[in-house]
Design a protein around this motif. Structure first.
Motif, PDB file in Angstrom:
ATOM      1  N   ILE A   5       0.840  -1.201   0.000  1.00 29.17           N
ATOM      2  CA  ILE A   5       0.000   0.000   0.000  1.00 29.17           C
ATOM      3  C   ILE A   5       0.873   1.248   0.000  1.00 29.17           C
ATOM      4  CG2 ILE A   5      -1.720   1.324   1.293  1.00 29.17           C
ATOM      5  CD1 ILE A   5      -2.801  -1.351   2.364  1.00 29.17           C
ATOM      6  N   GLN A   6       1.926   1.243   0.821  1.00 30.59           N
ATOM      7  CA  GLN A   6       2.811   2.409   0.910  1.00 30.59           C
ATOM      8  C   GLN A   6       3.541   2.680  -0.398  1.00 30.59           C
ATOM      9  OE1 GLN A   6       5.025   1.105   4.401  1.00 30.59           O
ATOM     10  NE2 GLN A   6       4.197   2.818   5.583  1.00 30.59           N
ATOM     11  N   THR A   7       3.835   1.618  -1.139  1.00 36.39           N
ATOM     12  CA  THR A   7       4.521   1.795  -2.419  1.00 36.39           C
ATOM     13  C   THR A   7       3.641   2.561  -3.398  1.00 36.39           C
ATOM     14  OG1 THR A   7       5.810  -0.241  -2.145  1.00 36.39           O
ATOM     15  CG2 THR A   7       5.532   0.585  -4.394  1.00 36.39           C
ATOM     16  N   HIS A  74      -9.414  12.090  -0.897  1.00 33.45           N
ATOM     17  CA  HIS A  74      -8.947  12.271  -2.275  1.00 33.45           C
ATOM     18  C   HIS A  74      -7.764  11.363  -2.606  1.00 33.45           C
ATOM     19  CE1 HIS A  74     -11.597  15.728  -2.211  1.00 33.45           C
ATOM     20  NE2 HIS A  74     -10.954  16.175  -1.142  1.00 33.45           N
ATOM     21  N   GLN A  75      -7.672  10.242  -1.911  1.00 31.53           N
ATOM     22  CA  GLN A  75      -6.517   9.351  -2.075  1.00 31.53           C
ATOM     23  C   GLN A  75      -6.523   8.599  -3.399  1.00 31.53           C
ATOM     24  OE1 GLN A  75      -5.494   7.203   1.409  1.00 31.53           O
ATOM     25  NE2 GLN A  75      -4.420   5.578   0.353  1.00 31.53           N
ATOM     26  N   PHE A  76      -7.704   8.195  -3.847  1.00 33.66           N
ATOM     27  CA  PHE A  76      -7.792   7.351  -5.035  1.00 33.66           C
ATOM     28  C   PHE A  76      -8.287   8.155  -6.233  1.00 33.66           C
ATOM     29  CE2 PHE A  76      -8.861   4.563  -1.333  1.00 33.66           C
ATOM     30  CZ  PHE A  76      -7.644   3.910  -1.284  1.00 33.66           C
ATOM     31  N   LYS A  77      -7.511   8.105  -7.326  1.00 34.50           N
ATOM     32  CA  LYS A  77      -7.846   8.870  -8.529  1.00 34.50           C
ATOM     33  C   LYS A  77      -7.926   7.952  -9.741  1.00 34.50           C
ATOM     34  CE  LYS A  77      -7.108  12.991  -6.496  1.00 34.50           C
ATOM     35  NZ  LYS A  77      -8.136  14.052  -6.367  1.00 34.50           N
ATOM     36  N   ASP A  78      -8.766   8.325 -10.700  1.00 39.87           N
ATOM     37  CA  ASP A  78      -8.799   7.580 -11.953  1.00 39.87           C
ATOM     38  C   ASP A  78      -7.749   8.164 -12.902  1.00 39.87           C
ATOM     39  OD1 ASP A  78      -9.840   9.920 -13.063  1.00 39.87           O
ATOM     40  OD2 ASP A  78     -11.900   9.164 -13.149  1.00 39.87           O
ATOM     41  N   LEU A 132      -9.931  -1.828  -7.084  1.00 36.99           N
ATOM     42  CA  LEU A 132      -8.735  -1.021  -7.288  1.00 36.99           C
ATOM     43  C   LEU A 132      -7.510  -1.709  -6.679  1.00 36.99           C
ATOM     44  CD1 LEU A 132      -7.512   1.643  -8.279  1.00 36.99           C
ATOM     45  CD2 LEU A 132      -8.064   2.625  -6.053  1.00 36.99           C
ATOM     46  N   PHE A 133      -7.654  -2.237  -5.471  1.00 35.07           N
ATOM     47  CA  PHE A 133      -6.545  -2.938  -4.818  1.00 35.07           C
ATOM     48  C   PHE A 133      -6.127  -4.178  -5.604  1.00 35.07           C
ATOM     49  CE2 PHE A 133      -5.603  -1.621  -0.265  1.00 35.07           C
ATOM     50  CZ  PHE A 133      -5.979  -0.312  -0.471  1.00 35.07           C
ATOM     51  N   GLU A 137      -2.580  -4.933  -7.717  1.00 38.07           N
ATOM     52  CA  GLU A 137      -1.917  -6.125  -7.185  1.00 38.07           C
ATOM     53  C   GLU A 137      -1.465  -5.946  -5.733  1.00 38.07           C
ATOM     54  OE1 GLU A 137       1.141  -7.194  -9.972  1.00 38.07           O
ATOM     55  OE2 GLU A 137      -0.310  -7.935 -11.438  1.00 38.07           O
ATOM     56  N   ILE A 138      -2.237  -5.146  -4.995  1.00 38.34           N
ATOM     57  CA  ILE A 138      -2.008  -5.028  -3.549  1.00 38.34           C
ATOM     58  C   ILE A 138      -2.581  -6.263  -2.862  1.00 38.34           C
ATOM     59  CG2 ILE A 138      -2.571  -3.694  -1.481  1.00 38.34           C
ATOM     60  CD1 ILE A 138      -2.654  -1.198  -3.289  1.00 38.34           C
ATOM     61  N   ILE A 139      -3.718  -6.712  -3.369  1.00 30.00           N
ATOM     62  CA  ILE A 139      -4.352  -7.928  -2.855  1.00 30.00           C
ATOM     63  C   ILE A 139      -3.916  -9.109  -3.702  1.00 30.00           C
ATOM     64  CG2 ILE A 139      -6.532  -9.152  -2.480  1.00 30.00           C
ATOM     65  CD1 ILE A 139      -7.868  -6.468  -2.054  1.00 30.00           C
ATOM     66  N   GLY A 140      -3.518 -10.184  -3.045  1.00 28.50           N
ATOM     67  CA  GLY A 140      -3.171 -11.417  -3.743  1.00 28.50           C
ATOM     68  C   GLY A 140      -4.180 -12.496  -3.441  1.00 28.50           C
TER      69      GLY A 140
END
Length: 200
Positions: A5-7, A74-78, A132-133, A137-140
């Motif tokens: 997530i931090q990346t 406003h963290q997630f943007k398209d 989005l996650f 590929e944040i979620i495996g």
């Protein structure tokens, strides 16, 4: 999970705790956005009051170390830079591996009579964040939970509004890989599993 997530989102705010009881409170409406979602290990009060705040309660009896990631508005943007609708936060075991769970939380701190107004929006916010996650590929292989909380409605069971229909819950697992439930209290069973608290 935290490093992934931090990346992608280096501005992410994390809070870790192994407390036996954890309260997730959304102060946005009651403070006119001066305060947002907060994580507490003691039951917080309504602003400017001694009355207990309505919260999502996370029972963590085995004291699993959990990481909470609070999402900024406003963290997630398209691709065009527009805000993507999303839920409030997620949490997962600090000792994250492919067998751990991750839970996405949407809290609607509204009057009980207005719960039906947000039925579809809450589902959309959970789904868009999970998708989005996955795209990033944040979620495996983690088990994914979606928790929808209407804390002013004092008791919400696993099959309570808006997911009384077992078919709906099954469809979400099959189509989206999300174990979805509406509850104001959940139990951390272990590092791989959550469940709604059973009221007696």
């Amino acid at each position: 999970m935290k490093s992934k997530i931090q990346t992608v989102y280096p501005q992410s705010i994390f809070q870790s705790t192994s407390a036996e009881t954890i309260y997730v409170a959304d102060f946005t409406e009651r403070t006119n956005s001066a305060r947002k979602v907060e994580i507490h290990i003691a039951e917080p009060c309504v602003p400017d009051s001694s009355e207990a705040m309505d919260c999502l309660k996370v029972n963590n009896r085995d004291k699993v170390e959990l990481e909470f990631c609070l999402f900024d508005d406003h963290q997630f943007k398209d691709e065009e830079g527009k805000d993507i609708s999303h839920c409030e936060c997620c949490f997962f075991p600090a000792s994250d591996d492919e067998h751990s769970f991750i839970a996405f939380v949407e809290i609607k701190d509204c009057k009980a009579k207005n719960v039906s107004v947000y039925k579809d929006k809450t589902k959309e916010q959970i789904l868009s964040t999970v998708q989005l996650f996955k795209e990033l590929e944040i979620i495996g292989e983690q088990k994914v939970y979606g928790i929808i909380s209407f804390p002013r409605r004092k008791k919400m069971f696993f099959n309570d509004f808006p997911y009384r229909d077992v078919y709906e819950a099954t469809r979400w697992v099959k189509n989206y890989g999300i174990h979805l439930f509406a509850s104001n209290e959940v139990d951390v069973v272990n590092a791989t599993m959550l469940k709604p608290t059973e009221y007696k």
